[in-house]
Design a protein around this motif. Structure first.
Motif, PDB file in Angstrom:
ATOM      1  N   TYR A   1     -31.026 -31.272  13.345  1.00 16.26           N
ATOM      2  CA  TYR A   1     -29.863 -30.394  13.474  1.00 16.26           C
ATOM      3  C   TYR A   1     -30.232 -28.929  13.267  1.00 16.26           C
TER       4      TYR A   1
ATOM      5  N   LYS B   1     -27.194 -29.298   9.110  1.00 16.19           N
ATOM      6  CA  LYS B   1     -26.010 -29.869   8.456  1.00 16.19           C
ATOM      7  C   LYS B   1     -26.492 -30.763   7.326  1.00 16.19           C
TER       8      LYS B   1
ATOM      9  N   ASP C   1     -24.198 -36.332  12.156  1.00 17.08           N
ATOM     10  CA  ASP C   1     -22.983 -36.564  12.955  1.00 17.08           C
ATOM     11  C   ASP C   1     -22.862 -38.019  13.375  1.00 17.08           C
TER      12      ASP C   1
ATOM     13  N   GLY D   1     -30.962 -29.315  18.452  1.00 15.86           N
ATOM     14  CA  GLY D   1     -30.002 -28.227  18.338  1.00 15.86           C
ATOM     15  C   GLY D   1     -30.559 -26.933  18.876  1.00 15.86           C
TER      16      GLY D   1
ATOM     17  N   ASP E   1     -16.789 -20.687  15.928  1.00 12.19           N
ATOM     18  CA  ASP E   1     -17.376 -20.762  14.599  1.00 12.19           C
ATOM     19  C   ASP E   1     -17.570 -19.355  14.042  1.00 12.19           C
TER      20      ASP E   1
ATOM     21  N   TYR F   1     -21.712 -18.664  12.999  1.00  7.98           N
ATOM     22  CA  TYR F   1     -22.796 -18.732  13.987  1.00  7.98           C
ATOM     23  C   TYR F   1     -22.429 -18.097  15.329  1.00  7.98           C
TER      24      TYR F   1
ATOM     25  N   THR G   1     -18.389 -33.136  18.883  1.00 11.13           N
ATOM     26  CA  THR G   1     -18.714 -32.260  17.761  1.00 11.13           C
ATOM     27  C   THR G   1     -18.254 -30.820  18.034  1.00 11.13           C
TER      28      THR G   1
ATOM     29  N   THR H   1     -19.817 -28.364  16.898  1.00  7.55           N
ATOM     30  CA  THR H   1     -21.033 -27.538  16.868  1.00  7.55           C
ATOM     31  C   THR H   1     -21.541 -27.348  18.295  1.00  7.55           C
TER      32      THR H   1
ATOM     33  N   GLU I   1     -23.997 -25.834  19.410  1.00  2.00           N
ATOM     34  CA  GLU I   1     -25.456 -25.902  19.532  1.00  2.00           C
ATOM     35  C   GLU I   1     -25.958 -27.343  19.651  1.00  2.00           C
TER      36      GLU I   1
END
Lengths: 162, 383
Positions: free
Chosen positions: A57, A61, A65, A114, B127, B130, B240, B242, B244
């Motif tokens: 990640y 994190k 997930d 990521g 976000d 970020y 998600t 996120t 990224e």
């Protein structure tokens, strides 16, 4: 009532103009703290790794997930990546036009699942391509605060650095 | 558990770029009044109420407290779902399924013209640590996705522009639509760049309006109407947050939401079993990406279906006959509501000059917009 009585005078629509001042601090948390400290002090990126799912990640994190286990293994993944996708952005967040268009990209950090969304510097819109290798360019160490804007952007890969 | 759930009434204000003549609550009142008249009941006879709304978009803290009176729900069971109308409708569907509620009203609206800094309001969804410090518009995030989608599927910006041409053209036949126009794909590609490959006309413009739907159990539905529109399947899903960590080419949220709805409806071959669809086209490429996620075709084939007229109003699988978000307007959390409105009118045979002949099963799909990865799918039938 609205159904039977219509406002027909366009010169007199009435309204009250309000605004909501909202201010926050957004805490980094454990993983964010480590991530930004590594950028500030060492000029590198950290990932967390889930060995069960083989997923790393970035940004890190403290949980996976997928399998929802706690992650506490931090890996230095360096500062190189590949352009996953990009855009030439002409507009600011407030809707105003930019003085000069900027290339924004999603950079997949090498060896991770990521990455980071940031600007591309030193590569023109006609030269850029998906899959192109890039590496992070940081502000000078003394000017870093531990935030995403410690990164100036991502530029062409230079020899010697990781 | 009650067997089937039907839509027995629907009402709308229609959709306009601005509505300075009414407050958002009066807008909702109009839609509610029409829905209850359509269903042939009074709100006093409705067992539960749901609204779809978000505080930041409304300009209130705890905006849900301002919902009951304009839908006739004062001192009744009421709550707000901070999501798309289809998610609110899913909740209403489940409430009726429990057997504890014979009828439930579901509301969604957009008063986009009340938001003075709409671009920043949407930007606040990103976000804060970020992404937001870059001060980029959410359109840039969509443009990142579009670049990757075009790359992975060998689709072109011109093909995306043809979606705009089709949908704004369809909207010319929809009296509810705010942005009907006869334009060519070249007009889209020549409009000013926002975040390339996105041009201004690739992006749905915001509109105001409200929709209210009345759901009922089977026995109540048959007593109230001769043309109940059945909710055969409904599903929703969130990826998600996120950015990224996301897959930038595929709309996995839509694929999984559709799979859930297909399972519930017993649909195994979507193209053969679905007669028409209203799907999210808040950006031009999204219609094509979502067609693939809904398994209407394989990845990379959506543009071909568009170019060969399969998704046109007289094609084998008409998509966004209403005009979609590009032609009707981007309605925030009411996006799913306008799609349900089109499905109900088509399945009742009340769609006027844009009526598709002999339709029995329709699909509605929504996405909550950038930077979300939330999608919902509903399948309705008149059988």
């Amino acid at each position: 009532m609205a159904i039977t009585e219509k406002i027909t005078n366009t010169m007199k629509p009435t309204f009250w103009e309000g605004h909501i001042p909202v201010n926050y601090v957004y805490t980094y948390g454990h993983a964010g703290e480590k991530f930004f400290r590594a950028i500030k002090d060492k000029g590198t990126f950290l990932a967390t790794y889930c060995s069960a799912c083989d997923i790393s990640y970035v940004p890190p994190k403290i949980y996976c997930d997928r399998c929802f286990t706690k992650l506490d293994r931090y890996i230095d993944v360096g500062t190189r990546g590949f352009i996953e996708t990009f855009t030439v952005s002409f507009m600011n967040m407030d809707g105003s036009r930019k003085e000069r268009p900027r290339i924004l990209a999603m950079i997949r950090i090498v060896g991770t699942d990521g990455g980071l969304i940031h600007y591309i510097e030193g590569i023109g819109p006609d030269e850029i391509a998906l899959g192109m290798p890039v590496q992070a360019v940081f502000k000078p160490k003394g000017k870093r605060t531990g935030a995403i804007d410690d990164i100036i952007g991502f530029g062409p890969v230079t020899r010697g650095r990781k | 558990m009650t067997e089937r759930v039907a839509i027995v009434g629907i009402g709308t204000t229609g959709f306009r770029p601005i509505t300075p003549d009414v407050s958002y609550r009066e807008l909702i009142f109009e839609a509610a009044r029409k829905a209850y008249t359509d269903a042939g009941i009074e709100p006093s006879e409705i067992d539960g109420f749901i609204t779809a709304a978000e505080d930041f978009l409304e300009g209130y803290s705890i905006a849900d407290e301002y919902c009951p009176d304009q839908i006739g729900a004062v001192l009744k069971p009421t709550h707000t779902v901070p999501g798309d109308f289809l998610q609110a409708m899913a909740t209403g569907f489940m409430m009726v399924k429990t057997g504890a509620f014979r009828t439930v009203a579901v509301e969604a609206h957009s008063k986009a013209s009340n938001m003075k800094n709409i671009s920043e309001l949407i930007g606040f969804a990103m976000d804060p640590i970020y992404n937001r410090p870059l001060r980029e518009t959410p359109h840039a995030i969509s443009a990142l996705e579009m670049t990757r989608y075009l790359f992975e599927t060998c689709t072109t910006p011109d093909q995306c522009a043809q979606v705009v041409s089709k949908n704004m053209g369809n909207a010319m036949h929809n009296p509810y639509a705010a942005f009907g126009a006869e334009i060519e794909s070249g007009d889209v590609l020549n409009s000013e760049p926002v975040s390339l490959p996105l041009h201004r006309l690739d992006i749905a413009q915001h509109a105001d309006g409200a929709v209210v739907v009345v759901l009922a159990d089977e026995a109540t539905a048959r007593a109230l109407t001769d043309v109940p529109i059945w909710v055969e399947g409904i599903g929703w899903c969130t990826d998600t947050p996120t950015l990224e960590m996301r897959d930038w080419g595929e709309a996995a949220y839509a694929r999984l939401a559709a799979d859930m709805a297909y399972r519930m409806a017993g649909i195994t071959n979507p193209v053969a079993e679905i007669d028409f669809a209203e799907i999210c086209d808040e950006y031009s490429y999204k219609e094509l990406q979502h067609m693939e996620a809904l398994r209407f075709c394989m990845p990379g084939e959506a543009a071909h279906l568009l170019e060969t007229g399969v998704t046109a109003i007289d094609g084998e699988l008409p998509i966004n006959v209403s005009g979609g978000a590009l032609g009707v307007g981007h309605l925030f959390e009411a996006s799913g509501a306008h799609k349900i409105l089109e499905l109900v009118e088509q399945l009742r045979g009340e769609a006027g000059t844009r009526q598709i002949p002999d339709v029995a099963v329709g699909l509605a799909q929504t996405w909550r917009g950038v930077p979300t990865a939330t999608g919902a799918v509903a399948i309705l039938s008149n059988l």
